[in-house]
Design a protein around this motif. Structure first.
Motif, short mmCIF file in Angstrom:
data_model
loop_
_atom_site.label_atom_id
_atom_site.label_comp_id
_atom_site.label_asym_id
_atom_site.label_seq_id
_atom_site.Cartn_x
_atom_site.Cartn_y
_atom_site.Cartn_z
N MET A 8 40.46 44.31 41.09
CA MET A 8 40.11 44.82 42.40
C MET A 8 39.39 46.15 42.29
SD MET A 8 43.58 43.90 44.54
CE MET A 8 43.01 44.88 45.92
N THR A 9 38.51 46.41 43.21
CA THR A 9 37.74 47.65 43.16
C THR A 9 38.47 48.81 43.80
OG1 THR A 9 36.70 47.18 45.28
CG2 THR A 9 35.63 46.28 43.32
N GLN A 20 33.22 37.72 50.87
CA GLN A 20 33.30 39.18 50.83
C GLN A 20 31.91 39.80 50.82
OE1 GLN A 20 34.58 41.19 47.12
NE2 GLN A 20 36.22 42.12 48.33
N PHE A 25 40.66 42.58 51.31
CA PHE A 25 41.51 42.08 50.24
C PHE A 25 42.97 42.48 50.46
CE2 PHE A 25 41.80 41.04 45.57
CZ PHE A 25 41.03 39.89 45.62
N ALA A 55 35.53 35.69 47.06
CA ALA A 55 35.69 36.98 46.37
C ALA A 55 35.36 36.84 44.89
CB ALA A 55 37.11 37.51 46.55
N GLU A 95 35.60 40.00 42.65
CA GLU A 95 36.97 40.43 42.38
C GLU A 95 37.58 39.61 41.24
OE1 GLU A 95 38.34 42.98 43.83
OE2 GLU A 95 37.21 43.27 45.69
#
Length: 275
Positions: free
Chosen positions: A1-2, A15, A45, A123, A126
């Protein structure tokens, strides 16, 4: 995850690459999808992780389907296909929860992520970053990418080999780059086709069908359908795993596609056979 709360469209599950999001999701604004009657809604998220989890189902030896529970957006299932050097993920989900991340890591991680078409981009970045795995997207659908990353790899042509047994096949139809995944090693060597929405397994689980837009009921023409069946005809497979839970043709899948093409062409008034 960012760690960045990037918006996720609640209608299609894709996303975006930046916040704030656009007024309308570009995927949903296209004729193949739709903006809900209540208007555009965004999530992210973190919010998805607080309200949903990923459920696993064994579909065959070494083949797992993954989906979000409760239902979210389009509701597709992704597939995890086990390999000694890291699993292949076919299509994707809008969430990667901690339990799934840990479970996949314990299985050896991912060697590749392969995507059928833009509605299932979800996503992808991700997932790619979590497992340092490339995401293979056909170049014909590049303009639909909402979030880019060096791990997103554009491929061209009609087929891409992922390993000795797995091949992404471009079929077109639903999107210009719409693809399926062939795994010759699945089902003890009987082979399987993971068809996404490119070849849609229908409710009777004995046939498939083809559409330009599924929610808006826009069919494909005869030429597009003949191209799809011609693309998969050289490959041997017994099962067809469709995009949605329960939509599996467990055996006789290749014959079912041929039979379904003939039925489809007759229904739209085409006198030409599927050549």
């Amino acid at each position: 995850m960012t760690g960045i709360p990037l918006p996720i469209c609640a209608a299609c599950g894709v996303q975006q690459g930046a916040a704030p999001p656009p007024a309308i999701c570009p995927i949903c604004a296209d004729a193949r999808q739709f903006v809900p009657e209540g208007g555009q809604v965004w999530t992210d998220f973190g919010a998805l992780g607080a309200s949903r989890s990923i459920t696993w189902r064994a579909e065959a030896a070494g083949v797992w389907s993954l989906r979000l529970d409760p239902h979210f957006a389009i509701g597709q299932r992704a597939f995890l296909i086990e390999r000694p050097g890291g699993a292949i993920l076919w299509d994707c989900l809008s969430l990667l929860d901690d339990a799934t991340r840990t479970r996949i890591a314990g299985m050896g991680g991912l060697s590749a992520i392969a995507i059928s078409h833009p509605h299932y981009y979800s996503a992808i970045v991700e997932w790619a970053q979590a497992f340092d795995a490339p995401v293979h997207v056909h170049a014909a659908d590049e303009r639909w990418l909402q979030r880019r990353d060096p791990l997103v790899r554009l491929w061209e042509g009609e087929a891409l080999r992922l390993d000795d047994e797995a091949t992404i096949i471009r079929c077109g139809g639903h999107f210009d780059g719409a693809a399926v995944l062939h795994d010759g090693a699945a089902l003890g060597g009987r082979g399987a086709l993971f068809s996404g929405d490119t070849i849609q397994v229908v409710a009777d689980r004995r046939h498939v069908s083809f559409m330009y837009s599924y929610p808006n009921l826009v069919p494909l023409g005869a030429a597009a359908v003949r191209r799809i069946v011609a693309a998969v005809r050289p490959f041997a497979f017994d099962a067809v795993f469709g995009a949605f839970p329960g939509r599996t043709i467990a055996s006789g899948g290749k014959a079912a596609i041929e039979r379904s093409v003939a039925r489809y062409l007759h229904a739209i008034g085409s006198s030409e056979e599927a050549k």
